[in-house]
Design a protein around this motif. Structure first.
Motif, PDB file in Angstrom:
ATOM      1  N   UNK A 112      10.623 -18.935   4.701  1.00 34.82           N
ATOM      2  CA  UNK A 112      10.782 -17.496   4.915  1.00 34.82           C
ATOM      3  C   UNK A 112       9.693 -17.050   5.883  1.00 34.82           C
ATOM      4  N   UNK A 113      10.099 -16.596   7.069  1.00 36.40           N
ATOM      5  CA  UNK A 113       9.179 -16.101   8.087  1.00 36.40           C
ATOM      6  C   UNK A 113       9.190 -14.583   7.999  1.00 36.40           C
ATOM      7  N   UNK A 114       8.130 -14.026   7.442  1.00 35.39           N
ATOM      8  CA  UNK A 114       8.066 -12.612   7.100  1.00 35.39           C
ATOM      9  C   UNK A 114       7.118 -11.891   8.064  1.00 35.39           C
ATOM     10  N   UNK A 115       7.675 -11.034   8.922  1.00 35.71           N
ATOM     11  CA  UNK A 115       6.860 -10.292   9.876  1.00 35.71           C
ATOM     12  C   UNK A 115       6.436  -8.955   9.265  1.00 35.71           C
ATOM     13  N   UNK A 116       5.126  -8.722   9.205  1.00 32.70           N
ATOM     14  CA  UNK A 116       4.601  -7.429   8.791  1.00 32.70           C
ATOM     15  C   UNK A 116       4.515  -6.565  10.041  1.00 32.70           C
ATOM     16  N   UNK A 117       5.469  -5.662  10.194  1.00 32.20           N
ATOM     17  CA  UNK A 117       5.633  -4.890  11.424  1.00 32.20           C
ATOM     18  C   UNK A 117       5.602  -3.407  11.084  1.00 32.20           C
ATOM     19  N   UNK A 118       4.667  -2.686  11.681  1.00 31.59           N
ATOM     20  CA  UNK A 118       4.375  -1.302  11.294  1.00 31.59           C
ATOM     21  C   UNK A 118       4.093  -1.258   9.799  1.00 31.59           C
ATOM     22  N   UNK A 119       3.170  -2.103   9.388  1.00 31.96           N
ATOM     23  CA  UNK A 119       2.809  -2.267   7.985  1.00 31.96           C
ATOM     24  C   UNK A 119       1.383  -1.794   7.743  1.00 31.96           C
ATOM     25  N   UNK A 120       1.174  -1.130   6.617  1.00 32.98           N
ATOM     26  CA  UNK A 120      -0.162  -0.743   6.176  1.00 32.98           C
ATOM     27  C   UNK A 120      -0.201  -0.783   4.665  1.00 32.98           C
ATOM     28  N   UNK A 121      -1.198  -1.454   4.108  1.00 34.16           N
ATOM     29  CA  UNK A 121      -1.230  -1.678   2.668  1.00 34.16           C
ATOM     30  C   UNK A 121      -1.484  -0.398   1.881  1.00 34.16           C
ATOM     31  N   UNK A 122      -2.331   0.487   2.384  1.00 32.07           N
ATOM     32  CA  UNK A 122      -2.590   1.725   1.642  1.00 32.07           C
ATOM     33  C   UNK A 122      -1.329   2.579   1.559  1.00 32.07           C
ATOM     34  N   UNK A 123      -0.595   2.677   2.658  1.00 30.52           N
ATOM     35  CA  UNK A 123       0.663   3.420   2.629  1.00 30.52           C
ATOM     36  C   UNK A 123       1.645   2.763   1.671  1.00 30.52           C
ATOM     37  N   UNK A 124       1.693   1.443   1.711  1.00 29.28           N
ATOM     38  CA  UNK A 124       2.587   0.703   0.821  1.00 29.28           C
ATOM     39  C   UNK A 124       2.292   1.022  -0.644  1.00 29.28           C
ATOM     40  N   UNK A 125       1.016   1.027  -1.013  1.00 25.95           N
ATOM     41  CA  UNK A 125       0.653   1.293  -2.403  1.00 25.95           C
ATOM     42  C   UNK A 125       0.913   2.751  -2.777  1.00 25.95           C
ATOM     43  N   UNK A 126       0.640   3.673  -1.863  1.00 31.85           N
ATOM     44  CA  UNK A 126       0.930   5.080  -2.131  1.00 31.85           C
ATOM     45  C   UNK A 126       2.422   5.306  -2.360  1.00 31.85           C
ATOM     46  N   UNK A 127       3.250   4.673  -1.545  1.00 33.53           N
ATOM     47  CA  UNK A 127       4.696   4.823  -1.707  1.00 33.53           C
ATOM     48  C   UNK A 127       5.162   4.229  -3.031  1.00 33.53           C
ATOM     49  N   UNK A 128       4.563   3.119  -3.442  1.00 28.03           N
ATOM     50  CA  UNK A 128       4.915   2.519  -4.731  1.00 28.03           C
ATOM     51  C   UNK A 128       4.526   3.434  -5.888  1.00 28.03           C
ATOM     52  N   UNK A 129       3.344   4.037  -5.791  1.00 26.99           N
ATOM     53  CA  UNK A 129       2.895   4.963  -6.837  1.00 26.99           C
ATOM     54  C   UNK A 129       3.820   6.184  -6.903  1.00 26.99           C
ATOM     55  N   UNK A 130       4.210   6.713  -5.753  1.00 27.26           N
ATOM     56  CA  UNK A 130       5.134   7.849  -5.729  1.00 27.26           C
ATOM     57  C   UNK A 130       6.465   7.495  -6.377  1.00 27.26           C
ATOM     58  N   UNK A 148       6.372  -2.817  -4.309  1.00 33.46           N
ATOM     59  CA  UNK A 148       5.722  -3.019  -3.019  1.00 33.46           C
ATOM     60  C   UNK A 148       6.717  -3.630  -2.043  1.00 33.46           C
ATOM     61  N   UNK A 149       6.363  -3.628  -0.768  1.00 32.39           N
ATOM     62  CA  UNK A 149       7.262  -4.170   0.251  1.00 32.39           C
ATOM     63  C   UNK A 149       7.439  -5.674   0.123  1.00 32.39           C
ATOM     64  N   UNK A 150       6.551  -6.313  -0.624  1.00 33.40           N
ATOM     65  CA  UNK A 150       6.654  -7.757  -0.854  1.00 33.40           C
ATOM     66  C   UNK A 150       7.416  -8.059  -2.132  1.00 33.40           C
ATOM     67  N   UNK A 151       8.057  -7.068  -2.738  1.00 27.27           N
ATOM     68  CA  UNK A 151       8.797  -7.298  -3.972  1.00 27.27           C
ATOM     69  C   UNK A 151       9.734  -8.485  -3.820  1.00 27.27           C
ATOM     70  N   UNK A 192      -4.465  -4.987   5.039  1.00 28.47           N
ATOM     71  CA  UNK A 192      -3.381  -5.971   4.937  1.00 28.47           C
ATOM     72  C   UNK A 192      -3.260  -6.502   3.523  1.00 28.47           C
ATOM     73  N   UNK A 193      -2.179  -6.215   2.850  1.00 28.35           N
ATOM     74  CA  UNK A 193      -1.816  -6.783   1.552  1.00 28.35           C
ATOM     75  C   UNK A 193      -2.965  -6.698   0.536  1.00 28.35           C
ATOM     76  N   UNK A 194      -3.556  -5.524   0.410  1.00 27.22           N
ATOM     77  CA  UNK A 194      -4.739  -5.357  -0.431  1.00 27.22           C
ATOM     78  C   UNK A 194      -4.456  -5.667  -1.896  1.00 27.22           C
ATOM     79  N   UNK A 195      -3.297  -5.290  -2.387  1.00 32.73           N
ATOM     80  CA  UNK A 195      -2.918  -5.602  -3.767  1.00 32.73           C
ATOM     81  C   UNK A 195      -2.600  -7.092  -3.905  1.00 32.73           C
TER      82      UNK A 195
END
Length: 254
Positions: A146-164, A189-192, A212-215
């Motif tokens: 699996x070749x996974x491109x993190x494109x327009x990715x930010x970990x803090x935004x990712x975690x905030x969206x998950x919390x919301x 998270x986006x890596x679900x 990058x992928x702080x969680x």
């Protein structure tokens, strides 16, 4: 003429370093691909030349990971903070996924590689998004790396969206506060669906995570190198794997 990047692997050097063992290969490797601009500057070239050369390193490392049996390779291609760069550079970066996939998609399909993307598509130019979505569609049935491109990715935004999302589900009665645990967070998270990285590699001598992928990196092994990304070879990748194999992962235990 555009040169094919996938093709045959680069000829190994005489000092090629093989992994110490094939019994302890990390399942998921994440890479912060850093140093393209500095690599170009050191050669008197424009920064975009470094980004273009970085595509060749993507090919090399993808092939190396596939040969070793790595199951997931996540590459930090463009962060939510990278929009702050000069417009000309951003525009060029947004063309690279299209160019890379246009050249290499057939080989990715042939090599049973599955392309994925994690990030926020709303800001991406249509030509970038269409190229990535087409690659995802054509490789969806592949069962290899699996070749996974993190494109327009930010970990803090990712975690905030998950919390919301969790807050909305609690408010709507879809889950209770007692249901909130690490699995609930990870699955939103986006890596679900992906395992957390076993190994993080960062090139160019910088020693930070850069949002990058702080969680997900909570218990990952980390390996840093001064080598700029365009210079990163299969041998460097093997060196990182060997170092990973020498470490004992305790997850807080003894």
């Amino acid at each position: 003429m555009i040169k094919r990047l996938w093709g045959k692997p680069d000829k190994p050097s005489k000092q090629s370093a093989e992994p110490a063992s094939t019994d302890n290969i990390p399942q998921h490797v994440a890479i912060i691909m850093d140093g393209n601009g500095r690599w170009a500057k050191n050669r008197g070239l424009p920064r975009v030349a470094g980004h273009h050369s970085g595509m060749k390193a993507v090919k090399r490392v993808t092939m190396a990971a596939d040969r070793l049996g790595v199951k997931y390779l996540t590459l930090y291609a463009f962060s939510t903070e990278n929009w702050k760069r000069p417009k000309a550079e951003v525009d060029y970066l947004m063309k690279l996924p299209q160019e890379f996939l246009e050249i290499e998609l057939a080989e990715l399909v042939q090599n049973n590689v599955q392309v994925r993307m994690m990030g926020y598509s709303q800001q991406l130019p249509s030509h970038t998004l269409q190229a990535v979505e087409e690659a995802v569609r054509q490789t969806a049935g592949n069962t290899g790396l699996v070749l996974n491109f993190a494109l327009n990715y930010g970990s803090r935004m990712e975690m905030l969206e998950a919390v919301k999302q969790i807050a909305d589900e609690v408010r709507n009665g879809q889950m209770s506060v007692e249901d909130i645990d690490e699995n609930a967070m990870s699955s939103r998270l986006l890596t679900g669906g992906l395992p957390d990285p076993d190994l993080l590699i960062r090139t160019s001598g910088e020693i930070r995570l850069s949002n990058f992928m702080l969680w997900q990196l909570a218990y990952s092994e980390m390996w840093f190198t001064d080598v700029y990304w365009p210079e990163f070879t299969e041998e460097h990748f093997h060196e990182a794997i060997k170092e990973y194999q020498r470490r004992a992962r305790r997850y807080g235990g003894l």
